[in-house]
Design a protein around this motif. Structure first.
Motif, PDB file in Angstrom:
ATOM      1  N   ASP A  49       4.142   8.482  87.640  1.00  0.00           N
ATOM      2  CA  ASP A  49       3.866   7.550  88.736  1.00  0.00           C
ATOM      3  C   ASP A  49       5.138   7.220  89.506  1.00  0.00           C
ATOM      4  O   ASP A  49       5.130   7.150  90.739  1.00  0.00           O
ATOM      5  CB  ASP A  49       3.256   6.247  88.207  1.00  0.00           C
ATOM      6  CG  ASP A  49       1.834   6.403  87.705  1.00  0.00           C
ATOM      7  OD1 ASP A  49       1.222   7.474  87.910  1.00  0.00           O
ATOM      8  OD2 ASP A  49       1.334   5.433  87.090  1.00  0.00           O
ATOM      9  N   ALA A  50       6.231   6.999  88.784  1.00  0.00           N
ATOM     10  CA  ALA A  50       7.501   6.692  89.446  1.00  0.00           C
ATOM     11  C   ALA A  50       7.947   7.868  90.315  1.00  0.00           C
ATOM     12  O   ALA A  50       8.387   7.681  91.458  1.00  0.00           O
ATOM     13  CB  ALA A  50       8.574   6.348  88.411  1.00  0.00           C
ATOM     14  N   ALA A  51       7.802   9.093  89.796  1.00  0.00           N
ATOM     15  CA  ALA A  51       8.181  10.280  90.566  1.00  0.00           C
ATOM     16  C   ALA A  51       7.280  10.457  91.787  1.00  0.00           C
ATOM     17  O   ALA A  51       7.755  10.802  92.878  1.00  0.00           O
ATOM     18  CB  ALA A  51       8.121  11.529  89.678  1.00  0.00           C
ATOM     19  N   LEU A  52       5.994  10.200  91.615  1.00  0.00           N
ATOM     20  CA  LEU A  52       5.049  10.327  92.721  1.00  0.00           C
ATOM     21  C   LEU A  52       5.368   9.311  93.823  1.00  0.00           C
ATOM     22  O   LEU A  52       5.413   9.652  95.008  1.00  0.00           O
ATOM     23  CB  LEU A  52       3.621  10.126  92.214  1.00  0.00           C
ATOM     24  CG  LEU A  52       2.503  10.324  93.232  1.00  0.00           C
ATOM     25  CD1 LEU A  52       2.396  11.795  93.626  1.00  0.00           C
ATOM     26  CD2 LEU A  52       1.189   9.834  92.661  1.00  0.00           C
ATOM     27  N   ALA A  53       5.600   8.066  93.431  1.00  0.00           N
ATOM     28  CA  ALA A  53       5.915   7.028  94.412  1.00  0.00           C
ATOM     29  C   ALA A  53       7.249   7.319  95.100  1.00  0.00           C
ATOM     30  O   ALA A  53       7.388   7.128  96.315  1.00  0.00           O
ATOM     31  CB  ALA A  53       5.938   5.656  93.749  1.00  0.00           C
ATOM     32  N   ALA A  54       8.234   7.806  94.346  1.00  0.00           N
ATOM     33  CA  ALA A  54       9.531   8.160  94.947  1.00  0.00           C
ATOM     34  C   ALA A  54       9.367   9.307  95.937  1.00  0.00           C
ATOM     35  O   ALA A  54       9.992   9.306  97.009  1.00  0.00           O
ATOM     36  CB  ALA A  54      10.533   8.522  93.860  1.00  0.00           C
ATOM     37  N   ALA A  55       8.517  10.269  95.606  1.00  0.00           N
ATOM     38  CA  ALA A  55       8.272  11.381  96.525  1.00  0.00           C
ATOM     39  C   ALA A  55       7.565  10.897  97.787  1.00  0.00           C
ATOM     40  O   ALA A  55       7.844  11.377  98.895  1.00  0.00           O
ATOM     41  CB  ALA A  55       7.445  12.468  95.836  1.00  0.00           C
ATOM     42  N   LEU A  63       7.189   3.785 103.866  1.00  0.00           N
ATOM     43  CA  LEU A  63       6.509   3.308 102.657  1.00  0.00           C
ATOM     44  C   LEU A  63       7.469   2.662 101.664  1.00  0.00           C
ATOM     45  O   LEU A  63       7.026   2.134 100.637  1.00  0.00           O
ATOM     46  CB  LEU A  63       5.796   4.472 101.963  1.00  0.00           C
ATOM     47  CG  LEU A  63       4.628   5.095 102.718  1.00  0.00           C
ATOM     48  CD1 LEU A  63       4.110   6.324 101.971  1.00  0.00           C
ATOM     49  CD2 LEU A  63       3.520   4.067 102.889  1.00  0.00           C
ATOM     50  N   ALA A  64       8.758   2.681 101.964  1.00  0.00           N
ATOM     51  CA  ALA A  64       9.756   2.193 101.004  1.00  0.00           C
ATOM     52  C   ALA A  64       9.517   0.747 100.603  1.00  0.00           C
ATOM     53  O   ALA A  64       9.597   0.408  99.417  1.00  0.00           O
ATOM     54  CB  ALA A  64      11.165   2.362 101.564  1.00  0.00           C
ATOM     55  N   ALA A  65       9.216  -0.117 101.552  1.00  0.00           N
ATOM     56  CA  ALA A  65       9.020  -1.534 101.217  1.00  0.00           C
ATOM     57  C   ALA A  65       7.838  -1.730 100.268  1.00  0.00           C
ATOM     58  O   ALA A  65       7.892  -2.580  99.373  1.00  0.00           O
ATOM     59  CB  ALA A  65       8.813  -2.354 102.485  1.00  0.00           C
ATOM     60  N   ALA A  66       6.793  -0.955 100.438  1.00  0.00           N
ATOM     61  CA  ALA A  66       5.605  -1.089  99.592  1.00  0.00           C
ATOM     62  C   ALA A  66       5.761  -0.376  98.255  1.00  0.00           C
ATOM     63  O   ALA A  66       5.252  -0.857  97.237  1.00  0.00           O
ATOM     64  CB  ALA A  66       4.377  -0.545 100.316  1.00  0.00           C
ATOM     65  N   LEU A  67       6.463   0.758  98.242  1.00  0.00           N
ATOM     66  CA  LEU A  67       6.463   1.591  97.042  1.00  0.00           C
ATOM     67  C   LEU A  67       7.721   1.502  96.180  1.00  0.00           C
ATOM     68  O   LEU A  67       7.648   1.805  94.989  1.00  0.00           O
ATOM     69  CB  LEU A  67       6.215   3.051  97.419  1.00  0.00           C
ATOM     70  CG  LEU A  67       4.857   3.349  98.028  1.00  0.00           C
ATOM     71  CD1 LEU A  67       4.710   4.844  98.300  1.00  0.00           C
ATOM     72  CD2 LEU A  67       3.732   2.862  97.133  1.00  0.00           C
ATOM     73  N   GLN A  68       8.851   1.100  96.734  1.00  0.00           N
ATOM     74  CA  GLN A  68      10.063   1.051  95.907  1.00  0.00           C
ATOM     75  C   GLN A  68       9.934   0.073  94.745  1.00  0.00           C
ATOM     76  O   GLN A  68      10.364   0.386  93.631  1.00  0.00           O
ATOM     77  CB  GLN A  68      11.300   0.740  96.746  1.00  0.00           C
ATOM     78  CG  GLN A  68      12.605   0.936  95.981  1.00  0.00           C
ATOM     79  CD  GLN A  68      12.750   2.348  95.431  1.00  0.00           C
ATOM     80  OE1 GLN A  68      12.584   3.336  96.155  1.00  0.00           O
ATOM     81  NE2 GLN A  68      13.051   2.463  94.152  1.00  0.00           N
ATOM     82  N   PRO A  69       9.310  -1.094  94.934  1.00  0.00           N
ATOM     83  CA  PRO A  69       9.106  -1.961  93.761  1.00  0.00           C
ATOM     84  C   PRO A  69       8.245  -1.300  92.683  1.00  0.00           C
ATOM     85  O   PRO A  69       8.464  -1.517  91.490  1.00  0.00           O
ATOM     86  CB  PRO A  69       8.414  -3.196  94.343  1.00  0.00           C
ATOM     87  CG  PRO A  69       8.798  -3.209  95.782  1.00  0.00           C
ATOM     88  CD  PRO A  69       8.903  -1.759  96.174  1.00  0.00           C
ATOM     89  N   PRO A 101       6.303  16.026  92.358  1.00  0.00           N
ATOM     90  CA  PRO A 101       4.981  16.439  92.844  1.00  0.00           C
ATOM     91  C   PRO A 101       5.094  17.701  93.698  1.00  0.00           C
ATOM     92  O   PRO A 101       6.103  17.932  94.356  1.00  0.00           O
ATOM     93  CB  PRO A 101       4.514  15.259  93.689  1.00  0.00           C
ATOM     94  CG  PRO A 101       5.399  14.124  93.323  1.00  0.00           C
ATOM     95  CD  PRO A 101       6.668  14.696  92.806  1.00  0.00           C
ATOM     96  N   THR A 102       4.042  18.495  93.666  1.00  0.00           N
ATOM     97  CA  THR A 102       4.052  19.744  94.432  1.00  0.00           C
ATOM     98  C   THR A 102       3.641  19.540  95.884  1.00  0.00           C
ATOM     99  O   THR A 102       3.863  20.410  96.708  1.00  0.00           O
ATOM    100  CB  THR A 102       3.110  20.776  93.784  1.00  0.00           C
ATOM    101  OG1 THR A 102       1.813  20.206  93.692  1.00  0.00           O
ATOM    102  CG2 THR A 102       3.612  21.164  92.404  1.00  0.00           C
ATOM    103  N   SER A 103       3.035  18.404  96.186  1.00  0.00           N
ATOM    104  CA  SER A 103       2.620  18.127  97.565  1.00  0.00           C
ATOM    105  C   SER A 103       3.372  16.898  98.071  1.00  0.00           C
ATOM    106  O   SER A 103       4.107  16.253  97.333  1.00  0.00           O
ATOM    107  CB  SER A 103       1.115  17.890  97.631  1.00  0.00           C
ATOM    108  OG  SER A 103       0.786  16.737  96.881  1.00  0.00           O
ATOM    109  N   ARG A 104       3.132  16.555  99.335  1.00  0.00           N
ATOM    110  CA  ARG A 104       3.730  15.353  99.917  1.00  0.00           C
ATOM    111  C   ARG A 104       2.746  14.203  99.748  1.00  0.00           C
ATOM    112  O   ARG A 104       1.818  14.054 100.542  1.00  0.00           O
ATOM    113  CB  ARG A 104       4.036  15.588 101.391  1.00  0.00           C
ATOM    114  CG  ARG A 104       5.154  16.595 101.607  1.00  0.00           C
ATOM    115  CD  ARG A 104       5.397  16.804 103.060  1.00  0.00           C
ATOM    116  NE  ARG A 104       5.583  15.510 103.715  1.00  0.00           N
ATOM    117  CZ  ARG A 104       6.333  15.294 104.764  1.00  0.00           C
ATOM    118  NH1 ARG A 104       6.967  16.298 105.312  1.00  0.00           N
ATOM    119  NH2 ARG A 104       6.445  14.101 105.294  1.00  0.00           N
ATOM    120  N   PRO A 105       2.940  13.404  98.700  1.00  0.00           N
ATOM    121  CA  PRO A 105       1.984  12.331  98.445  1.00  0.00           C
ATOM    122  C   PRO A 105       2.134  11.198  99.453  1.00  0.00           C
ATOM    123  O   PRO A 105       3.196  10.994 100.033  1.00  0.00           O
ATOM    124  CB  PRO A 105       2.355  11.859  97.043  1.00  0.00           C
ATOM    125  CG  PRO A 105       3.815  12.160  96.922  1.00  0.00           C
ATOM    126  CD  PRO A 105       4.019  13.425  97.726  1.00  0.00           C
ATOM    127  N   GLY A 106       1.072  10.471  99.624  1.00  0.00           N
ATOM    128  CA  GLY A 106       1.068   9.291 100.480  1.00  0.00           C
ATOM    129  C   GLY A 106       0.646   8.078  99.687  1.00  0.00           C
ATOM    130  O   GLY A 106       0.477   8.125  98.462  1.00  0.00           O
TER     131      GLY A 106
END
Length: 151
Positions: A49-55, A63-69, A101-106
């Motif tokens: 999950d951390a890797a997916l959110a970082a990607a 998306l940094a403000a929403a996903l970095q935490p 991740p192999t794709s560009r997650p959103g």
């Protein structure tokens, strides 16, 4: 938003009740080992999950403000789960980092992954001994809260 069926305040208040409820349910269950430590899968999911959110952040800096935490929280979850796994199995080898991740997650992909992780942690908590329930229930509550926030 006061009339919303699932307000953030209502979800968080409900999640606060989860650890005592889960702890009470798990007291009557067997606590002996019957296979691989269930925390291993949860730690793997936390790293993924951390890797997916970082990607997702790398693909869209907006998306940094929403996903970095979330990246930070799931990284801490992985470390806490690994510490508990190692406490019971000090000879366990250090796990490999999650592959990127192999794709560009959103945002939607991250939300789905963290929701699934929250459900898995909640389910795992029911079969754990009381001394491990708090950690796993906390992970489940955090994941569920983030999944709601990301909707």
């Amino acid at each position: 938003m006061a009339g919303a069926a699932w307000s953030r305040r209502r979800v968080l208040a409900g999640l606060l009740l989860l650890p005592p409820a889960v702890a009470g349910c798990s007291l009557g269950r067997a606590t002996g080992p019957s296979g691989p430590d269930p925390l291993i899968a949860l730690a793997d999911a936390a790293r993924a999950d951390a890797a997916l959110a970082a990607a997702a952040v790398a693909a869209d800096h907006g998306l940094a403000a929403a996903l970095q935490p979330l990246v930070d929280a799931r990284t801490r979850h992985a470390a806490a789960l690994e510490a508990e796994i190692t406490r019971l199995d000090p000879d366990r080898p250090t796990p490999a980092p999650a592959p990127p991740p192999t794709s560009r997650p959103g945002r939607t992909e991250v939300q789905r992954a963290v929701l699934a992780s929250g459900r898995a942690a909640g389910e795992a908590a029911f079969g754990l001994p009381p001394e491990r329930v708090g950690l796993v229930a906390s992970v489940a509550a955090c994941c569920s809260a983030y999944a709601e926030v990301l909707k």
